[in-house]
Design an enzyme around this catalytic site. Structure first.
Site, PDB file in Angstrom:
ATOM      1  N   CYS A  15      94.926  40.234  -4.021  1.00  0.00           N
ATOM      2  CA  CYS A  15      95.725  40.329  -5.238  1.00  0.00           C
ATOM      3  C   CYS A  15      96.778  41.435  -5.113  1.00  0.00           C
ATOM      4  O   CYS A  15      96.471  42.552  -4.657  1.00  0.00           O
ATOM      5  CB  CYS A  15      94.825  40.619  -6.439  1.00  0.00           C
ATOM      6  SG  CYS A  15      95.716  40.651  -8.014  1.00  0.00           S
TER       7      CYS A  15
ATOM      8  N   CYS B 127      92.099  36.689 -13.030  1.00  0.00           N
ATOM      9  CA  CYS B 127      93.377  37.400 -13.001  1.00  0.00           C
ATOM     10  C   CYS B 127      94.533  36.404 -13.133  1.00  0.00           C
ATOM     11  O   CYS B 127      94.510  35.326 -12.543  1.00  0.00           O
ATOM     12  CB  CYS B 127      93.492  38.161 -11.683  1.00  0.00           C
ATOM     13  SG  CYS B 127      95.099  38.950 -11.402  1.00  0.00           S
TER      14      CYS B 127
ATOM     15  N   CYS C 145      96.807  36.645  -9.357  1.00  0.00           N
ATOM     16  CA  CYS C 145      96.380  36.029  -8.090  1.00  0.00           C
ATOM     17  C   CYS C 145      95.662  34.688  -8.292  1.00  0.00           C
ATOM     18  O   CYS C 145      95.336  34.013  -7.316  1.00  0.00           O
ATOM     19  CB  CYS C 145      95.493  36.987  -7.296  1.00  0.00           C
ATOM     20  SG  CYS C 145      93.907  37.395  -8.084  1.00  0.00           S
TER      21      CYS C 145
ATOM     22  N   CYS D  55      82.943  24.316  14.410  1.00  0.00           N
ATOM     23  CA  CYS D  55      83.232  25.694  14.818  1.00  0.00           C
ATOM     24  C   CYS D  55      83.769  26.521  13.654  1.00  0.00           C
ATOM     25  O   CYS D  55      83.788  27.758  13.727  1.00  0.00           O
ATOM     26  CB  CYS D  55      84.193  25.719  16.000  1.00  0.00           C
ATOM     27  SG  CYS D  55      85.708  24.776  15.769  1.00  0.00           S
TER      28      CYS D  55
END
Length: 357
Positions: free
Chosen positions: A42, A69, A72, A319
């Protein structure tokens, strides 16, 4: 068998101060002085350490009474919360065949350098590179359907055959005219929610599944062409159809079990690592050290990391389920943004208790 565990608070607080993207989607901070929770990346002013509580999921943040928030946007994927990337991704989806240029970006009222940084941060490539890949995908599809290079060139939006051949060769490591007729190995493009993938298969098994923008892809295809004695072409087998069905089930959250047969190209040690990767349940993660221990070589974590990086069958040999010892996301050939998203997708399989791979 363990799920992701948050590292110590001082590690997470340092990541918050540094806006470390390695923890994107893996950890969130609740700020007791404001009642807000944020991503660690953020851009807002950083709180004091004593006012920070760290959580693994947004659900835990909300259950603790924190609200999201507004800067963000922790409830949305990182790329989607960025207005620059959201605008251009929407434009690309509406006009996939357009020959985008820097002037087009400026005409939209955007700063080219800001756009470049945003796309490199979220996707590992620039917007213009992404647009070229989309045009090449269209040309590849035409080539697989008609076999005519000139039609593929036009559909890909290239003015000259030479430019199309060069772009095609850079991506696939082989010129269109070198593709074999009646090939024993055939490549097919597959659309997924995380971008186009290329699958190479024979009549019975899958040899490669990679995101089309993976830098190692041209060399991987070159090795497969050598393996097939030049008989690498485009098209599809029933193997591709089965793979497409299983990918659709995976991305829709129905099933994380892949049963398409695989043909593995690697040493005995490398194959042992890949087998161990397939034993990690969807929604769980391991460190390289834990993976090394699971195959009886606890000190060989560097060799395990190399084998992990040599994997050319993404998702099915997972992976992406390997993370750093401190819980941070580590390198992934498909891009860290995809690794983050795949881990998020697989959390639903923990809840349903139906995901296995």
């Amino acid at each position: 068998m363990m799920l992701f565990q948050l590292p110590e608070k001082d590690v997470l607080y340092r990541a918050l101060l540094d806006r470390d993207a390695a923890f994107e989607g893996r950890a969130y901070v609740g700020v007791t002085s404001t009642g807000i929770f944020c991503r660690l990346t953020c851009p807002a002013r950083k709180p004091l350490a004593e006012n920070c509580t760290f959580f693994e999921t947004v659900g835990e943040c909300m259950a603790a009474g924190f609200r999201p928030c507004r800067r963000c946007h922790p409830l949305t994927p990182a790329a989607e919360s960025d207005p620059v990337t959201a605008l251009l991704m929407d434009a690309l989806q509406k006009q996939p065949g357009r020959r985008w240029s820097q002037a087009d970006i400026v005409a939209l009222g955007l700063d080219p350098s800001t756009v470049r940084r945003s796309f490199k941060r979220h996707f590992g490539i620039t917007f213009l590179e992404m647009a070229r890949q989309e045009r090449l995908r269209m040309g590849f599809q035409t080539l697989s359907e008609t076999g005519r290079v000139i039609e593929a060139q036009i559909d890909a939006g290239y003015d000259s055959p030479g430019a199309f051949r060069a772009a095609f060769s850079r991506m696939l490591g082989i010129a269109p005219g070198q593709l074999a007729d009646g090939a024993i190995l055939r490549a097919r493009w597959l659309a997924t929610p995380l971008g186009t993938m290329i699958a190479v298969a024979d009549q019975h098994s899958l040899h490669l599944l990679e995101f089309a923008d993976r830098k190692a892809l041209p060399n991987e295809l070159k090795r497969l062409r050598t393996f097939a004695k030049g008989r690498l072409g485009i098209g599809q087998f029933e193997t591709h159809d089965r793979l497409g069905e299983e990918l659709a089930a995976y991305f829709s959250g129905q099933n994380a079990r892949f049963q398409v047969p695989l043909y593995l190209h690697g040493s005995a040690f490398t194959k042992a690592v890949w087998h161990a990767l397939r034993q990690i349940p969807a929604g769980e993660t391991r460190s390289y050290g834990q993976l090394a221990g699971s195959i009886g070589h606890p000190t060989a974590f560097r060799a395990v990391a190399r084998a992990n990086g040599a994997n050319q069958i993404a998702l099915i040999i997972p992976c992406h389920r390997v993370i750093g010892a401190d819980g941070a996301l580590t390198g992934y050939g498909g891009g860290l943004w995809r690794k983050q998203k795949l881990i998020e997708i697989e959390k639903q399989f923990i809840r349903s208790k139906s995901g296995m791979s």
